[in-house]
Design a protein around this motif. Structure first.
Motif, PDB file in Angstrom:
ATOM      1  N   VAL A  79       0.870  -1.171   0.000  1.00  0.00           N
ATOM      2  CA  VAL A  79       0.000   0.000   0.000  1.00  0.00           C
ATOM      3  C   VAL A  79       0.914   1.230   0.000  1.00  0.00           C
ATOM      4  CG1 VAL A  79      -1.848   1.180   1.182  1.00  0.00           C
ATOM      5  CG2 VAL A  79      -1.677  -1.278   1.329  1.00  0.00           C
ATOM      6  N   PRO A  81       2.660   4.444   0.855  1.00  0.00           N
ATOM      7  CA  PRO A  81       2.617   5.251   2.081  1.00  0.00           C
ATOM      8  C   PRO A  81       2.096   6.666   1.842  1.00  0.00           C
ATOM      9  CG  PRO A  81       4.866   4.805   1.413  1.00  0.00           C
ATOM     10  CD  PRO A  81       3.997   4.055   0.486  1.00  0.00           C
ATOM     11  N   LYS A  82       2.148   7.121   0.593  1.00  0.00           N
ATOM     12  CA  LYS A  82       1.671   8.474   0.314  1.00  0.00           C
ATOM     13  C   LYS A  82       0.184   8.528   0.055  1.00  0.00           C
ATOM     14  CE  LYS A  82       5.692  10.749  -0.802  1.00  0.00           C
ATOM     15  NZ  LYS A  82       6.270  11.913  -1.405  1.00  0.00           N
ATOM     16  N   ASN A  83      -0.385   7.420  -0.393  1.00  0.00           N
ATOM     17  CA  ASN A  83      -1.797   7.413  -0.725  1.00  0.00           C
ATOM     18  C   ASN A  83      -2.367   6.043  -0.385  1.00  0.00           C
ATOM     19  OD1 ASN A  83      -4.309   7.545  -1.804  1.00  0.00           O
ATOM     20  ND2 ASN A  83      -3.666   7.842  -3.904  1.00  0.00           N
ATOM     21  N   PRO A  84      -3.112   5.947   0.725  1.00  0.00           N
ATOM     22  CA  PRO A  84      -3.581   4.627   1.154  1.00  0.00           C
ATOM     23  C   PRO A  84      -4.554   3.976   0.199  1.00  0.00           C
ATOM     24  CG  PRO A  84      -4.512   6.351   2.525  1.00  0.00           C
ATOM     25  CD  PRO A  84      -3.488   7.002   1.657  1.00  0.00           C
ATOM     26  N   LYS A  85      -5.073   4.716  -0.795  1.00  0.00           N
ATOM     27  CA  LYS A  85      -6.011   4.107  -1.730  1.00  0.00           C
ATOM     28  C   LYS A  85      -5.291   3.407  -2.878  1.00  0.00           C
ATOM     29  CE  LYS A  85      -9.182   7.675  -0.551  1.00  0.00           C
ATOM     30  NZ  LYS A  85      -9.864   8.900  -0.902  1.00  0.00           N
ATOM     31  N   SER A 137       7.290   0.645   6.063  1.00  0.00           N
ATOM     32  CA  SER A 137       6.931  -0.268   7.143  1.00  0.00           C
ATOM     33  C   SER A 137       6.393  -1.582   6.574  1.00  0.00           C
ATOM     34  CB  SER A 137       5.887   0.395   8.025  1.00  0.00           C
ATOM     35  OG  SER A 137       5.482  -0.478   9.024  1.00  0.00           O
ATOM     36  N   LEU A 140       2.658  -2.467   5.778  1.00  0.00           N
ATOM     37  CA  LEU A 140       1.954  -2.048   4.568  1.00  0.00           C
ATOM     38  C   LEU A 140       1.982  -3.114   3.487  1.00  0.00           C
ATOM     39  CD1 LEU A 140       3.227   1.614   4.251  1.00  0.00           C
ATOM     40  CD2 LEU A 140       1.082   0.848   5.159  1.00  0.00           C
TER      41      LEU A 140
ATOM     42  N   TYR B  60     -12.193   5.585   4.638  1.00  0.00           N
ATOM     43  CA  TYR B  60     -11.298   6.740   4.839  1.00  0.00           C
ATOM     44  C   TYR B  60     -12.012   7.868   5.571  1.00  0.00           C
ATOM     45  CZ  TYR B  60      -8.880   4.029   1.363  1.00  0.00           C
ATOM     46  OH  TYR B  60      -8.295   2.996   0.691  1.00  0.00           O
ATOM     47  N   PRO B  73       4.571   0.527  13.518  1.00  0.00           N
ATOM     48  CA  PRO B  73       5.408   0.624  12.315  1.00  0.00           C
ATOM     49  C   PRO B  73       6.687  -0.190  12.418  1.00  0.00           C
ATOM     50  CG  PRO B  73       5.393   2.689  13.503  1.00  0.00           C
ATOM     51  CD  PRO B  73       4.378   1.823  14.153  1.00  0.00           C
ATOM     52  N   LEU B 109       1.550  13.642   3.320  1.00  0.00           N
ATOM     53  CA  LEU B 109       0.409  13.037   2.616  1.00  0.00           C
ATOM     54  C   LEU B 109       0.291  11.562   2.971  1.00  0.00           C
ATOM     55  CD1 LEU B 109       0.422  14.269  -1.084  1.00  0.00           C
ATOM     56  CD2 LEU B 109      -1.334  14.594   0.636  1.00  0.00           C
ATOM     57  N   GLY B 110      -0.932  11.134   3.195  1.00  0.00           N
ATOM     58  CA  GLY B 110      -1.181   9.719   3.450  1.00  0.00           C
ATOM     59  C   GLY B 110      -0.753   9.249   4.818  1.00  0.00           C
ATOM     60  N   PRO B 132       1.951   5.774   8.343  1.00  0.00           N
ATOM     61  CA  PRO B 132       1.060   5.715   7.179  1.00  0.00           C
ATOM     62  C   PRO B 132      -0.362   5.349   7.576  1.00  0.00           C
ATOM     63  CG  PRO B 132       3.053   4.443   6.806  1.00  0.00           C
ATOM     64  CD  PRO B 132       3.066   4.846   8.238  1.00  0.00           C
TER      65      PRO B 132
END
Lengths: 176, 171
Positions: A79, A81-85, A137, A140, B60, B73, B109-110, B132
């Motif tokens: 996944v 880390p910058k965008n969980p989608k 991590s 993820l 979300y 983590p 971000l995120g 995250p």
């Protein structure tokens, strides 16, 4: 006992089948295996070798990563880390405790912290990977790509392999 | 005889798989029961059994002030229970209240910024930075056990949640 009309029996069969099929499918996709289409050029030349051609489809083995165990050289989906989608597919370069010579990260040498790994795309410079966001991590981790299943002429099992000169530094020292 | 035993076994296996899958989906997408222990969330949660719902994590919809269960983590097998202090883009004060010079950081971000309610005894984002969003497993919404503490969760006692940009500018 009342006679059931065929329509009602159909509906009942459909509902009971639905309650079996949906949970089983979801569980299989969550626990055993997941099929995903690879988009983008970040893993060229191994995945999506020709630009503008059709996208590769890979089988993600989720059972083998249930204990978060991967080896160096495995291709994994993580996944972002910058965008969980979003999920990203990269190659594992370093595991926890490894010293990594980075390519354009803020530090030239990095020790991967506990519970993290270092992932990179094969297409150097065209990949958003640990060189831009640092070690990732292990929590993820989503799956390990085990087979390319589409297109059929490239059907193969994916073996772990590290790109040249990307071995962790501590392993090199042990060899010398 | 043999055929009947085989049929029974197959039916039993089938039902086991079916109900196992339903249980998995319920725990994975609706909610699960978690035993929370450790000092980091005192006085809000002290060795409680809590119910953590996973719907808002999948949609979300995690907000500031929610208490969440997340994977640590540094060890994905360990779960941590913390309060969300900041979402992506928020400005977080990272210095202790007694410091004269305030230091701030922005949540990337995120990511989310997690802190325990017991500031004195909590290992959280103040030590290891933002984590995250995808490490969040669920939002704690009910305390179930012990019975005398049954109910919803109280507000943060630490006054660390910055509601709006104007509030954070004034202090």
């Amino acid at each position: 006992m009342a006679q059931q009309t065929p329509g009602r029996r159909c509906i009942r069969a459909f509902i009971s089948g639905f309650f079996v099929a949906v949970p089983v499918t979801v569980t299989v996709l969550d626990k055993l295996a997941y099929v995903a289409r690879v988009e983008g050029a970040s893993m060229q030349p191994f995945l999506n070798p020709d630009v503008g051609g059709q996208c590769d489809v890979v089988l993600l083995n989720r059972w083998s990563v249930r204990n978060y165990q991967v080896q160096r050289g495995d291709i994994v989906s993580v996944v972002s880390p910058k965008n969980p989608k979003q999920k990203i597919i990269k190659r594992v370069i370093g595991l926890e405790g490894d010293f990594i010579r980075t390519l354009g990260y803020k530090n030239q040498y990095v020790r991967v912290p506990d519970g993290h790994f270092w992932i990179e795309g094969d297409h150097r410079g065209h990949s958003l990977d640990s060189n831009s966001f640092g070690p990732v991590s292990v929590g993820l981790l989503h799956g390990r790509a085990s087979h390319i299943i589409w297109p059929p002429n490239r059907w193969q099992r994916i073996k772990p392999s590290l790109p040249p000169n990307r071995e962790p530094l501590n392993a090199e020292e042990e060899d010398e | 005889m043999f055929r009947r035993v085989l049929g029974k076994t197959l039916r039993f296996v089938g039902y086991t798989i079916q109900y196992g899958c339903i249980v998995h989906c319920a725990f994975e997408y609706i909610g699960e029961f978690v035993v929370c222990f450790g000092p980091s969330m005192e006085p809000t949660i002290v060795n409680n059994v809590v119910f953590s719902e996973r719907i808002s994590r999948h949609l979300y919809k995690i907000q500031k002030g929610d208490i969440v269960i997340a994977k640590s983590p540094f060890d994905p097998h360990v779960n941590i229970c913390k309060r969300v202090i900041g979402l992506e883009g928020d400005k977080i004060c990272t210095s202790s209240p007694s410091d004269f010079f305030k230091t701030h950081t922005y949540v990337p971000l995120g990511h989310v910024w997690l802190e325990g309610d017991n500031h004195m005894n909590s290992t959280d984002s103040r030590n290891y930075g933002p984590i995250p969003y995808a490490l969040i497993r669920g939002r704690v919404c009910l305390k179930l056990w012990p019975l005398r503490s049954f109910g919803t969760l109280s507000e943060s006692p630490t006054k660390r949640i910055i509601k709006a940009q104007s509030d954070s500018d004034s202090d």
